[in-house]
Enzyme design. Sequence first.
Site, PDB file in Angstrom:
ATOM      1  CB  THR A 169     -11.095   8.743  -3.643  1.00  0.00           C
ATOM      2  OG1 THR A 169     -11.884   8.556  -2.446  1.00  0.00           O
ATOM      3  CG2 THR A 169     -11.918   8.335  -4.846  1.00  0.00           C
ATOM      4  CG  ASN A 204      -5.832   3.659  -0.837  1.00  0.00           C
ATOM      5  OD1 ASN A 204      -6.430   2.674  -1.283  1.00  0.00           O
ATOM      6  ND2 ASN A 204      -5.728   3.884   0.468  1.00  0.00           N
ATOM      7  NE  ARG A 235     -11.162  -2.245   7.552  1.00  0.00           N
ATOM      8  CZ  ARG A 235     -11.065  -0.932   7.389  1.00  0.00           C
ATOM      9  NH1 ARG A 235     -12.155  -0.203   7.303  1.00  0.00           N
ATOM     10  NH2 ARG A 235      -9.886  -0.352   7.293  1.00  0.00           N
ATOM     11  CG  HIS A 282       0.435  -4.051  -1.291  1.00  0.00           C
ATOM     12  ND1 HIS A 282      -0.744  -3.863  -0.612  1.00  0.00           N
ATOM     13  CD2 HIS A 282       1.225  -2.986  -0.992  1.00  0.00           C
ATOM     14  CE1 HIS A 282      -0.677  -2.728   0.084  1.00  0.00           C
ATOM     15  NE2 HIS A 282       0.507  -2.190  -0.127  1.00  0.00           N
ATOM     16  CG  ASP A 322      -7.229  -2.897   6.731  1.00  0.00           C
ATOM     17  OD1 ASP A 322      -6.207  -2.418   6.210  1.00  0.00           O
ATOM     18  OD2 ASP A 322      -7.743  -2.432   7.765  1.00  0.00           O
TER      19      ASP A 322
END
Length: 238
Positions: free
Chosen positions: A60, A62, A186, A31, A14
């Site tokens: 699913t 995104n 995370r 990214h 994230d």
Amino acid sequence: MEGPIPKHVAVIMDGNGRWAQKRNLPRTEGHKEGMEAVRRVAVRASERGVKVLTLFAFSTENWKRPLDEIRFLMKLPIDFFDVFMPELLKNNIRVTVTGFKGKIPGPTRKAVEKAVEQTKDNDGMILNFALNYGGRAEIVNATKEIAQLVKSGRLNVSDIDEATFEDHLLTASSVTPYQEVDLMIRSSGEQRLSNFLLWQNAYSEFYFSNLAWPEFNGDVFDEALSSFQQRSRRFGGL
């Protein structure tokens, strides 16, 4: 490192977009740098003896993002394997994929399938990409498959147990025998599962970092492992 090493580490990567925006860069730059973080963390995880590293690459949900960003995200696996395949082979890393592959664009799917084929004989760490993956959809899909077996008479209801259910999860074909997650990481300060490996994370230890994913490297990964090693896992017992 002293102490137990988690067999299966899962990561919600994230903060790519926020990392870029703080630097007045396009989200796509975040990214790109996140792709470098994948390489850094995968190599360190392999060196530490992790058996499976599952990365939440695209959910699913995104598909709700802007079309230009979706196109860019779908190109990332192509670029990643083009650049880093020699390093994956050098480190004996095997690539697998968990997700609903039918909706993935053809070029992306071909690049991933090629990477899986190129690394299939490697017997080191499994680098598993969760691509077009959602935990609830996975559970619903497994339920439908089991229901169909019962309906056709090939399975008795009384024979359904946890092992039966796990055999029909998407991870059954990609990370067996290490479906159960030991450590879930995370980045970027968020503290939720976001529909990621809901069944597999039942008894995992969680590690939340305030660092954005592009800031992750081997040393940050080691900090997560050290935190895991200091915990006592009782799985409901004493």
